[in-house]
Write an enzyme that holds these catalytic residues in place. Structure first.
Site, PDB file in Angstrom:
ATOM      1  CB  ALA A  85      -0.965  -0.020   1.178  1.00 42.89           C
ATOM      2  CG  HIS A  86      -0.795   4.880   1.454  1.00 43.25           C
ATOM      3  ND1 HIS A  86      -0.245   5.602   2.483  1.00 43.25           N
ATOM      4  CD2 HIS A  86      -1.900   4.286   1.955  1.00 43.25           C
ATOM      5  CE1 HIS A  86      -0.972   5.475   3.569  1.00 43.25           C
ATOM      6  NE2 HIS A  86      -1.988   4.677   3.284  1.00 43.25           N
ATOM      7  CG  ASP A  87       2.894   7.350   1.679  1.00 40.81           C
ATOM      8  OD1 ASP A  87       3.598   8.063   0.947  1.00 40.81           O
ATOM      9  OD2 ASP A  87       1.675   7.545   1.867  1.00 40.81           O
TER      10      ASP A  87
END
Length: 204
Positions: free
Chosen positions: A124-126
């Site tokens: 997922a993000h980051d």
């Protein structure tokens, strides 16, 4: 286009169709093996060559990170992403990475060299993923997770989301057991199991 899969074992055989799709109708797919007994065979319809005959970038399908490192030191790493892999914006991926069917990298993630992302796993993000990290099938790596080099994450493991100021951290060489739910940082070299994940006690 020619695609080489280094290692005709179980994971390598699972990648044959993805490699054929990527190579196209006029491309070639080969296995590479260090085992002289396998060289010259045809496995899953794919010819097996020795490392001396390798003339294109390759993806390494050996699960053990240390062995993968040794092989990577003497080849050029390629890329392989299955047709159903999805990748969002602002994602960087190192050489040699493999993304199996139904995998996702959502957005704003950095992934290192020779990453294995097995079926139904996501990043997922980051997130920041180190070199020679392995995700077994169905790994859920939620946002703001930082994973150092040589980590193995077992089937069905869940890594809880961190925050921008305090990402969840998995130390170098750690092992996350099958089905583990990781809610706190894991130190380097430690194996954790269970829900919530805790260090595995040595056998008596």
């Amino acid at each position: 286009m020619k695609i080489a899969i280094y290692g005709p074992g179980g994971f390598g055989r699972e990648l044959v169709q993805a490699a054929r799709d990527a190579a196209g109708d006029h491309g070639d797919v080969v296995f590479v093996s260090d085992n002289p007994g396998e060289v010259g065979q045809v496995i899953c319809g794919v010819p097996v060559i020795g490392p001396d005959a390798l003339d294109c970038p390759a993806v390494i399908t050996i699960g053990d990170a240390a062995i993968r490192r040794r092989i990577a030191d003497r080849i050029t790493g390629g890329h392989l992403a299955a047709r159903t892999h999805l990748r969002g914006p602002d994602v960087t991926v190192g050489e040699g990475s493999v993304f199996c069917d139904f995998t996702v990298v959502t957005a704003s993630a950095t992934i290192g060299r020779h990453f294995h992302c097995n079926i139904y796993s996501y990043v997922a993000h980051d997130c920041v993923i180190g070199d020679f990290v392995t995700f077994a099938p169905q790994v859920a790596c939620n946002g703001n997770v930082h994973i150092e080099d040589d980590v193995y994450v077992g089937t069905g493991a869940i890594l809880r989301q961190g925050t921008p100021g305090k990402p969840l951290r998995i130390g170098k060489g750690a092992v996350i057991g099958m089905g583990a739910v990781v809610t706190r940082d894991v130190p380097p070299g430690v194996t954790v199991i269970g829900n919530p994940a805790r260090p595995m006690e040595p056998r008596r």
